[in-house]
Design a protein around this motif. Sequence first.
Motif, PDB file in Angstrom:
ATOM      1  N   ASP A  31      50.771 -37.108  26.080  1.00 50.58           N
ATOM      2  CA  ASP A  31      51.921 -36.220  26.264  1.00 50.58           C
ATOM      3  C   ASP A  31      51.485 -34.759  26.254  1.00 50.58           C
ATOM      4  OD1 ASP A  31      53.572 -38.421  26.400  1.00 50.58           O
ATOM      5  OD2 ASP A  31      54.342 -38.214  24.347  1.00 50.58           O
ATOM      6  N   ARG A  35      51.584 -32.245  29.494  1.00 50.12           N
ATOM      7  CA  ARG A  35      52.325 -30.976  29.396  1.00 50.12           C
ATOM      8  C   ARG A  35      51.430 -29.795  29.749  1.00 50.12           C
ATOM      9  NH1 ARG A  35      56.089 -28.699  25.137  1.00 50.12           N
ATOM     10  NH2 ARG A  35      56.838 -26.868  26.232  1.00 50.12           N
ATOM     11  N   ASP A  39      51.708 -27.159  32.977  1.00 46.05           N
ATOM     12  CA  ASP A  39      51.907 -25.735  32.709  1.00 46.05           C
ATOM     13  C   ASP A  39      50.617 -24.923  32.800  1.00 46.05           C
ATOM     14  OD1 ASP A  39      54.594 -26.144  32.280  1.00 46.05           O
ATOM     15  OD2 ASP A  39      54.393 -26.351  30.102  1.00 46.05           O
TER      16      ASP A  39
END
Length: 103
Positions: A31, A35, A39
Amino acid sequence: MAPCRSKTKQFAHISDVLATVLKDCRRETNDVLNRLGGDWGAIAGPMLAEHSRPVAMKGRMLLVQVSSSVWLQEMRYLKGDLLAAVHRVLGKPLVSDITFKVR
């Protein structure tokens, strides 16, 4: 103190136990990595993001691949800023170190 496991007379194969444990451990790491990958342009900036990408997490260490030794040196120089940006995006310090590697 509550027991860690239920009392059962059935045995489980070690591979089944390890698969369950590792899946739970990897979930948070995956996760975080997903992420950061999504980003990465905001974290590293467009120029650095074009020449690098986060590829793995080992514990709390983030591994970032870079396109050349020149970009490796630049990323090392900016490591503190990158780590601060990672913490800002994640909202908490889940990454304690960043290591860079040429592809």
